[in-house]
Design a protein around this motif. Structure first.
Motif, mmCIF file in Angstrom:
data_model
loop_
_atom_site.group_PDB
_atom_site.id
_atom_site.type_symbol
_atom_site.label_atom_id
_atom_site.label_comp_id
_atom_site.label_asym_id
_atom_site.label_seq_id
_atom_site.Cartn_x
_atom_site.Cartn_y
_atom_site.Cartn_z
ATOM 1 N N ALA A 1 23.201 -18.421 -12.696
ATOM 2 C CA ALA A 1 23.534 -19.826 -12.943
ATOM 3 C C ALA A 1 22.260 -20.666 -13.037
ATOM 4 O O ALA A 1 22.133 -21.538 -13.918
ATOM 5 C CB ALA A 1 24.439 -20.349 -11.831
ATOM 6 N N GLN A 2 21.313 -20.392 -12.163
ATOM 7 C CA GLN A 2 20.046 -21.119 -12.193
ATOM 8 C C GLN A 2 19.271 -20.830 -13.475
ATOM 9 O O GLN A 2 18.676 -21.738 -14.072
ATOM 10 C CB GLN A 2 19.205 -20.746 -10.972
ATOM 11 N N SER A 3 19.292 -19.580 -13.901
ATOM 12 C CA SER A 3 18.583 -19.200 -15.119
ATOM 13 C C SER A 3 19.159 -19.912 -16.336
ATOM 14 O O SER A 3 18.415 -20.404 -17.200
ATOM 15 C CB SER A 3 18.660 -17.681 -15.303
ATOM 16 N N ILE A 4 20.486 -19.987 -16.408
ATOM 17 C CA ILE A 4 21.144 -20.651 -17.538
ATOM 18 C C ILE A 4 20.844 -22.147 -17.530
ATOM 19 O O ILE A 4 20.469 -22.736 -18.559
ATOM 20 C CB ILE A 4 22.661 -20.402 -17.488
ATOM 21 N N ALA A 5 20.995 -22.779 -16.375
ATOM 22 C CA ALA A 5 20.758 -24.221 -16.276
ATOM 23 C C ALA A 5 19.299 -24.561 -16.581
ATOM 24 O O ALA A 5 19.005 -25.549 -17.274
ATOM 25 C CB ALA A 5 21.143 -24.721 -14.889
ATOM 26 N N LYS A 6 18.383 -23.740 -16.091
ATOM 27 C CA LYS A 6 16.964 -23.993 -16.325
ATOM 28 C C LYS A 6 16.619 -23.875 -17.805
ATOM 29 O O LYS A 6 15.883 -24.712 -18.348
ATOM 30 C CB LYS A 6 16.123 -23.008 -15.518
ATOM 31 N N GLN A 7 17.152 -22.851 -18.475
ATOM 32 C CA GLN A 7 16.856 -22.692 -19.896
ATOM 33 C C GLN A 7 17.412 -23.852 -20.707
ATOM 34 O O GLN A 7 16.741 -24.374 -21.613
ATOM 35 C CB GLN A 7 17.428 -21.376 -20.420
ATOM 36 N N ALA A 8 18.641 -24.286 -20.385
ATOM 37 C CA ALA A 8 19.223 -25.433 -21.097
ATOM 38 C C ALA A 8 18.394 -26.695 -20.865
ATOM 39 O O ALA A 8 18.182 -27.492 -21.788
ATOM 40 C CB ALA A 8 20.660 -25.642 -20.638
ATOM 41 N N HIS A 9 17.917 -26.877 -19.625
ATOM 42 C CA HIS A 9 17.113 -28.050 -19.291
ATOM 43 C C HIS A 9 15.799 -28.054 -20.062
ATOM 44 O O HIS A 9 15.373 -29.097 -20.585
ATOM 45 C CB HIS A 9 16.841 -28.052 -17.785
ATOM 46 N N GLU A 10 15.163 -26.900 -20.183
ATOM 47 C CA GLU A 10 13.904 -26.817 -20.914
ATOM 48 C C GLU A 10 14.112 -27.047 -22.409
ATOM 49 O O GLU A 10 13.326 -27.754 -23.059
ATOM 50 C CB GLU A 10 13.259 -25.446 -20.669
ATOM 51 N N LEU A 11 15.174 -26.483 -22.964
ATOM 52 C CA LEU A 11 15.461 -26.676 -24.382
ATOM 53 C C LEU A 11 15.796 -28.132 -24.702
ATOM 54 O O LEU A 11 15.527 -28.622 -25.804
ATOM 55 C CB LEU A 11 16.621 -25.774 -24.808
ATOM 56 N N ALA A 12 16.382 -28.825 -23.732
ATOM 57 C CA ALA A 12 16.765 -30.219 -23.940
ATOM 58 C C ALA A 12 15.559 -31.104 -24.255
ATOM 59 O O ALA A 12 15.692 -32.148 -24.910
ATOM 60 C CB ALA A 12 17.490 -30.753 -22.702
ATOM 61 N N TYR A 13 14.371 -30.685 -23.796
ATOM 62 C CA TYR A 13 13.163 -31.488 -23.998
ATOM 63 C C TYR A 13 12.227 -30.890 -25.052
ATOM 64 O O TYR A 13 11.082 -31.306 -25.176
ATOM 65 C CB TYR A 13 12.421 -31.649 -22.664
ATOM 66 N N ASP A 14 12.731 -29.928 -25.818
ATOM 67 C CA ASP A 14 11.937 -29.320 -26.886
ATOM 68 C C ASP A 14 12.183 -30.089 -28.180
ATOM 69 O O ASP A 14 13.279 -29.997 -28.772
ATOM 70 C CB ASP A 14 12.332 -27.848 -27.052
ATOM 71 N N PRO A 15 11.199 -30.837 -28.687
ATOM 72 C CA PRO A 15 11.412 -31.672 -29.882
ATOM 73 C C PRO A 15 11.555 -30.865 -31.172
ATOM 74 O O PRO A 15 12.026 -31.402 -32.184
ATOM 75 C CB PRO A 15 10.154 -32.551 -29.920
ATOM 76 N N ASN A 16 11.165 -29.598 -31.150
ATOM 77 C CA ASN A 16 11.215 -28.789 -32.368
ATOM 78 C C ASN A 16 12.400 -27.833 -32.413
ATOM 79 O O ASN A 16 12.573 -27.100 -33.394
ATOM 80 C CB ASN A 16 9.911 -27.979 -32.495
ATOM 81 N N TYR A 17 13.197 -27.838 -31.378
ATOM 82 C CA TYR A 17 14.330 -26.914 -31.277
ATOM 83 C C TYR A 17 15.542 -27.482 -32.006
ATOM 84 O O TYR A 17 15.873 -28.660 -31.862
ATOM 85 C CB TYR A 17 14.634 -26.684 -29.801
ATOM 86 N N MET A 18 16.198 -26.651 -32.799
ATOM 87 C CA MET A 18 17.417 -27.092 -33.487
ATOM 88 C C MET A 18 18.603 -26.778 -32.579
ATOM 89 O O MET A 18 19.188 -25.692 -32.643
ATOM 90 C CB MET A 18 17.558 -26.385 -34.839
#
Length: 297
Positions: free
Chosen positions: A246-263
């Motif tokens: 659960a922590q791994s999933i939440a952390k990855q989503a949180h990091e992707l949320a702040y990636d300006p180049n991620y679609m």
């Protein structure tokens, strides 16, 4: 024409087959939670089960295990209202109803409706709006009963594939269905849906099924294939293993949320609606990760 012996064998096989398909054991959910408030660069759990404006609960009763996730509508902050108060109060009320046994496992919308109407009748003023998702596992029937209002939701994963999921409810782009309490005189101005408008479903679960219940902060930033990749790491019904995933999933989503180049899925949805958007969607993220296990109570 069958001999008596052959007929007897057929009957025996039929009986044994019927017995093998009938599981008299009670099931339960082993559940862990994790989340991030969008204003923080690390996971912070506010008082109660709240991550930012998201709120959640995990409750058990002798007849069922119940999960809930609500996402407070952040726009209320522009009017001096803390959006987390509505979602947190709604989830606390639903949790109390479950623990008191004031619910029917086959009707999660009944939990949501009762909780919402208690808020409407609350003598303490409360303003705000929230989406909501309630998931109930009936321990004896092995059925998962759900209701979802808005864009929070759930997935049921079996054998590495999504076998059941919630349907997102949107009035229009980025405007999900929501429960609301408006100031006096503004009832017709503030968007508000009935809890009975929630999408409801029932689904037969099996031992080992994975149930992921989350706010839109997860689904707007991680597509299914990424979530499934993370869930492949879950090899045990042990709580610590579930918590780590659960922590791994939440952390990855949180990091992707702040990636300006991620679609992100949110950016793709925006483009589908004629908007030029790219990057993740900074948002509160709540993840409840459960595995269906044999009840040990």
């Amino acid at each position: 024409m069958l001999s008596v012996l052959s007929y007897g064998r057929l009957v025996a096989r039929a009986v044994l087959s019927g017995l093998s398909q009938t599981d008299g054991r009670d099931y339960s959910l082993v559940t862990a939670s994790c989340g991030f408030g969008k204003d923080f660069r690390k996971g912070i759990l506010k008082k109660g089960m709240c991550y930012g404006d998201d709120a959640c609960f995990i409750a058990r009763h002798r007849s069922a295990d119940v999960l809930g996730v609500a996402d407070g509508v952040g726009g209320w902050r522009d009017y001096g209202v803390d959006p987390s108060q509505f979602s947190a109060t709604l989830m606390r009320t639903c949790e109390r109803l479950v623990k008191e046994g004031r619910f029917t496992p086959s009707s999660p919308v009944g939990i949501l409706t009762s909780g919402y109407y208690e808020l409407l009748q609350n003598k303490v003023p409360l303003l705000g709006s929230s989406t909501a998702c309630i998931v109930v596992l009936d321990r004896r029937s092995h059925q998962l009963h759900t209701c979802n209002l808005g864009d929070s939701g759930f997935l049921v994963v079996r054998g590495g594939e999504v076998v059941h999921r919630s349907d997102e409810q949107q009035h229009y782009f980025n405007t999900p269905f929501q429960l609301s309490i408006a100031p006096p005189g503004a009832e017709g101005v503030v968007l508000s849906d009935s809890p009975e408008a929630a999408d409801s479903s029932s689904f037969d679960v099996q031992l080992g099924d994975i149930i992921l219940t989350a706010s839109d902060g997860l689904f707007d930033n991680m597509p299914d294939y990424m979530i499934l990749q993370e869930l492949k790491k879950l090899k045990s019904t042990n709580y610590d293993s579930i918590q780590q995933t659960a922590q791994s999933i939440a952390k990855q989503a949180h990091e992707l949320a702040y990636d300006p180049n991620y679609m992100s899925p949110f950016a793709q949805f925006a483009c589908d609606n004629g908007l030029n958007v790219r990057g993740g969607k900074p948002d509160d993220i709540t993840v409840l990760l459960s595995i269906v296990a044999e009840c040990t109570d």
